[in-house]
Design a protein around this motif. Structure first.
Motif, PDB file in Angstrom:
ATOM      1  N   PHE A  52       0.833  -1.204   0.000  1.00  0.00           N
ATOM      2  CA  PHE A  52       0.000   0.000   0.000  1.00  0.00           C
ATOM      3  C   PHE A  52       0.865   1.250   0.000  1.00  0.00           C
ATOM      4  O   PHE A  52       0.608   2.190  -0.756  1.00  0.00           O
ATOM      5  CB  PHE A  52      -0.951   0.004   1.201  1.00  0.00           C
ATOM      6  CG  PHE A  52      -1.812   1.227   1.249  1.00  0.00           C
ATOM      7  CD1 PHE A  52      -2.785   1.453   0.290  1.00  0.00           C
ATOM      8  CD2 PHE A  52      -1.627   2.173   2.244  1.00  0.00           C
ATOM      9  CE1 PHE A  52      -3.575   2.595   0.320  1.00  0.00           C
ATOM     10  CE2 PHE A  52      -2.406   3.319   2.288  1.00  0.00           C
ATOM     11  CZ  PHE A  52      -3.383   3.532   1.327  1.00  0.00           C
ATOM     12  N   GLN A  53       1.903   1.294   0.825  1.00  0.00           N
ATOM     13  CA  GLN A  53       2.815   2.439   0.841  1.00  0.00           C
ATOM     14  C   GLN A  53       3.472   2.625  -0.520  1.00  0.00           C
ATOM     15  O   GLN A  53       3.617   3.744  -1.003  1.00  0.00           O
ATOM     16  CB  GLN A  53       3.873   2.288   1.943  1.00  0.00           C
ATOM     17  CG  GLN A  53       3.338   2.492   3.334  1.00  0.00           C
ATOM     18  CD  GLN A  53       2.862   3.913   3.558  1.00  0.00           C
ATOM     19  OE1 GLN A  53       3.479   4.881   3.107  1.00  0.00           O
ATOM     20  NE2 GLN A  53       1.745   4.065   4.251  1.00  0.00           N
ATOM     21  N   ASP A  54       3.849   1.519  -1.158  1.00  0.00           N
ATOM     22  CA  ASP A  54       4.429   1.584  -2.493  1.00  0.00           C
ATOM     23  C   ASP A  54       3.395   2.145  -3.482  1.00  0.00           C
ATOM     24  O   ASP A  54       3.715   3.017  -4.291  1.00  0.00           O
ATOM     25  CB  ASP A  54       4.886   0.192  -2.934  1.00  0.00           C
ATOM     26  CG  ASP A  54       5.514   0.207  -4.301  1.00  0.00           C
ATOM     27  OD1 ASP A  54       6.651   0.707  -4.425  1.00  0.00           O
ATOM     28  OD2 ASP A  54       4.870  -0.273  -5.254  1.00  0.00           O
ATOM     29  N   TYR A  55       2.163   1.674  -3.384  1.00  0.00           N
ATOM     30  CA  TYR A  55       1.094   2.129  -4.281  1.00  0.00           C
ATOM     31  C   TYR A  55       0.857   3.630  -4.152  1.00  0.00           C
ATOM     32  O   TYR A  55       0.813   4.341  -5.155  1.00  0.00           O
ATOM     33  CB  TYR A  55      -0.197   1.357  -3.992  1.00  0.00           C
ATOM     34  CG  TYR A  55      -1.402   1.982  -4.641  1.00  0.00           C
ATOM     35  CD1 TYR A  55      -1.612   1.867  -6.015  1.00  0.00           C
ATOM     36  CD2 TYR A  55      -2.321   2.700  -3.886  1.00  0.00           C
ATOM     37  CE1 TYR A  55      -2.715   2.463  -6.614  1.00  0.00           C
ATOM     38  CE2 TYR A  55      -3.414   3.295  -4.478  1.00  0.00           C
ATOM     39  CZ  TYR A  55      -3.609   3.173  -5.845  1.00  0.00           C
ATOM     40  OH  TYR A  55      -4.687   3.770  -6.433  1.00  0.00           O
ATOM     41  N   ILE A  56       0.682   4.133  -2.923  1.00  0.00           N
ATOM     42  CA  ILE A  56       0.375   5.567  -2.800  1.00  0.00           C
ATOM     43  C   ILE A  56       1.560   6.424  -3.214  1.00  0.00           C
ATOM     44  O   ILE A  56       1.374   7.498  -3.776  1.00  0.00           O
ATOM     45  CB  ILE A  56      -0.156   5.963  -1.399  1.00  0.00           C
ATOM     46  CG1 ILE A  56       0.832   5.667  -0.296  1.00  0.00           C
ATOM     47  CG2 ILE A  56      -1.489   5.321  -1.122  1.00  0.00           C
ATOM     48  CD1 ILE A  56       0.390   6.135   1.075  1.00  0.00           C
ATOM     49  N   THR A  57       2.772   5.941  -2.973  1.00  0.00           N
ATOM     50  CA  THR A  57       3.937   6.712  -3.401  1.00  0.00           C
ATOM     51  C   THR A  57       4.014   6.766  -4.927  1.00  0.00           C
ATOM     52  O   THR A  57       4.215   7.837  -5.499  1.00  0.00           O
ATOM     53  CB  THR A  57       5.234   6.126  -2.811  1.00  0.00           C
ATOM     54  OG1 THR A  57       5.136   6.159  -1.378  1.00  0.00           O
ATOM     55  CG2 THR A  57       6.456   6.913  -3.250  1.00  0.00           C
ATOM     56  N   ARG A  58       3.799   5.640  -5.584  1.00  0.00           N
ATOM     57  CA  ARG A  58       3.854   5.597  -7.050  1.00  0.00           C
ATOM     58  C   ARG A  58       2.639   6.261  -7.695  1.00  0.00           C
ATOM     59  O   ARG A  58       2.786   7.148  -8.542  1.00  0.00           O
ATOM     60  CB  ARG A  58       3.902   4.146  -7.550  1.00  0.00           C
ATOM     61  CG  ARG A  58       5.203   3.484  -7.407  1.00  0.00           C
ATOM     62  CD  ARG A  58       5.132   2.024  -7.915  1.00  0.00           C
ATOM     63  NE  ARG A  58       6.301   1.309  -7.477  1.00  0.00           N
ATOM     64  CZ  ARG A  58       7.495   1.433  -8.038  1.00  0.00           C
ATOM     65  NH1 ARG A  58       7.655   2.222  -9.062  1.00  0.00           N
ATOM     66  NH2 ARG A  58       8.523   0.762  -7.577  1.00  0.00           N
ATOM     67  N   ALA A  59       1.460   5.797  -7.326  1.00  0.00           N
ATOM     68  CA  ALA A  59       0.244   6.190  -8.049  1.00  0.00           C
ATOM     69  C   ALA A  59      -0.247   7.583  -7.667  1.00  0.00           C
ATOM     70  O   ALA A  59      -0.511   8.400  -8.543  1.00  0.00           O
ATOM     71  CB  ALA A  59      -0.865   5.161  -7.811  1.00  0.00           C
ATOM     72  N   VAL A  60      -0.364   7.852  -6.376  1.00  0.00           N
ATOM     73  CA  VAL A  60      -0.898   9.146  -5.953  1.00  0.00           C
ATOM     74  C   VAL A  60       0.158  10.233  -6.086  1.00  0.00           C
ATOM     75  O   VAL A  60      -0.043  11.239  -6.764  1.00  0.00           O
ATOM     76  CB  VAL A  60      -1.436   9.077  -4.505  1.00  0.00           C
ATOM     77  CG1 VAL A  60      -1.914  10.432  -4.038  1.00  0.00           C
ATOM     78  CG2 VAL A  60      -2.547   8.033  -4.398  1.00  0.00           C
ATOM     79  N   TRP A  61       1.306  10.024  -5.451  1.00  0.00           N
ATOM     80  CA  TRP A  61       2.334  11.064  -5.432  1.00  0.00           C
ATOM     81  C   TRP A  61       3.178  11.070  -6.699  1.00  0.00           C
ATOM     82  O   TRP A  61       3.607  12.129  -7.146  1.00  0.00           O
ATOM     83  CB  TRP A  61       3.207  10.915  -4.183  1.00  0.00           C
ATOM     84  CG  TRP A  61       2.407  11.118  -2.950  1.00  0.00           C
ATOM     85  CD1 TRP A  61       1.954  10.153  -2.088  1.00  0.00           C
ATOM     86  CD2 TRP A  61       1.913  12.352  -2.457  1.00  0.00           C
ATOM     87  NE1 TRP A  61       1.209  10.730  -1.088  1.00  0.00           N
ATOM     88  CE2 TRP A  61       1.167  12.088  -1.287  1.00  0.00           C
ATOM     89  CE3 TRP A  61       2.023  13.678  -2.884  1.00  0.00           C
ATOM     90  CZ2 TRP A  61       0.548  13.068  -0.548  1.00  0.00           C
ATOM     91  CZ3 TRP A  61       1.406  14.670  -2.142  1.00  0.00           C
ATOM     92  CH2 TRP A  61       0.678  14.365  -0.981  1.00  0.00           C
ATOM     93  N   GLY A  62       3.426   9.920  -7.326  1.00  0.00           N
ATOM     94  CA  GLY A  62       4.307   9.839  -8.478  1.00  0.00           C
ATOM     95  C   GLY A  62       3.635  10.027  -9.828  1.00  0.00           C
ATOM     96  O   GLY A  62       4.303  10.335 -10.806  1.00  0.00           O
ATOM     97  N   THR A  63       2.304   9.836  -9.883  1.00  0.00           N
ATOM     98  CA  THR A  63       1.641  10.033 -11.175  1.00  0.00           C
ATOM     99  C   THR A  63       0.514  11.058 -11.139  1.00  0.00           C
ATOM    100  O   THR A  63       0.194  11.614 -12.184  1.00  0.00           O
ATOM    101  CB  THR A  63       1.093   8.706 -11.760  1.00  0.00           C
ATOM    102  OG1 THR A  63       0.103   8.175 -10.892  1.00  0.00           O
ATOM    103  CG2 THR A  63       2.200   7.702 -11.973  1.00  0.00           C
TER     104      THR A  63
END
Length: 150
Positions: A52-63
């Motif tokens: 989940f931490q990986d997802y929010i970092t990539r998807a929310v913050w990174g894209t």
């Protein structure tokens, strides 16, 4: 290209981390939420929450937060309004701090919450105002202190 309140691009093609959504997301997440918060969140990862931490970092913050089209001030306004409308008070204080970091004033935060009240309802806005006032007062914002008569 959109500008952040700090004068840098929301998505900087010259940034070597921009090609990697995780690296770009981690950079933006730190700039918006503060390294202390991000370090706490990452340190608290478990095998269960790591994806989940990986997802929010990539998807929310990174894209999402790195896209052109809206600056960070506007993204903060939208985020405050949506969190308020959905009654997601658990993240509201964090995003009040982020909005200040993104250049909003306490008065502008109040205007976002007032505007949201008209469309999402007074009960959720009332709770959001209480959380925002408490957060702003903790940060030393003078307009969040009780009025004194006289």
């Amino acid at each position: 290209m959109s500008e952040t309140s700090g004068g840098e691009s929301d998505s900087d093609a010259a940034d070597p981390g921009a090609a990697d959504p995780y690296a770009a997301g981690l950079r933006v997440r730190r700039e918006v939420l503060g390294s202390e918060h991000v370090d706490r969140a990452l340190a608290g990862r478990t095998e269960f929450t790591e994806r989940f931490q990986d997802y929010i970092t990539r998807a929310v913050w990174g894209t999402i937060w790195t896209r052109d089209g809206l600056d960070r001030r506007t993204r903060s306004c939208v985020t405050l309004a949506v969190l308020t409308a959905l009654g997601r008070s658990g993240e509201l204080a964090m995003h009040v701090r982020a909005a200040l970091r993104n250049g909003l004033t306490a008065d502008e935060i109040g205007e976002v919450l007032l505007h949201t009240a008209a469309y999402a309802g007074v009960p959720v806005a009332n709770e959001a105002f209480a959380i925002a006032q408490r957060t702003l007062a903790e940060l030393g914002e003078p307009t969040a202190r009780p009025r004194t008569e006289g």
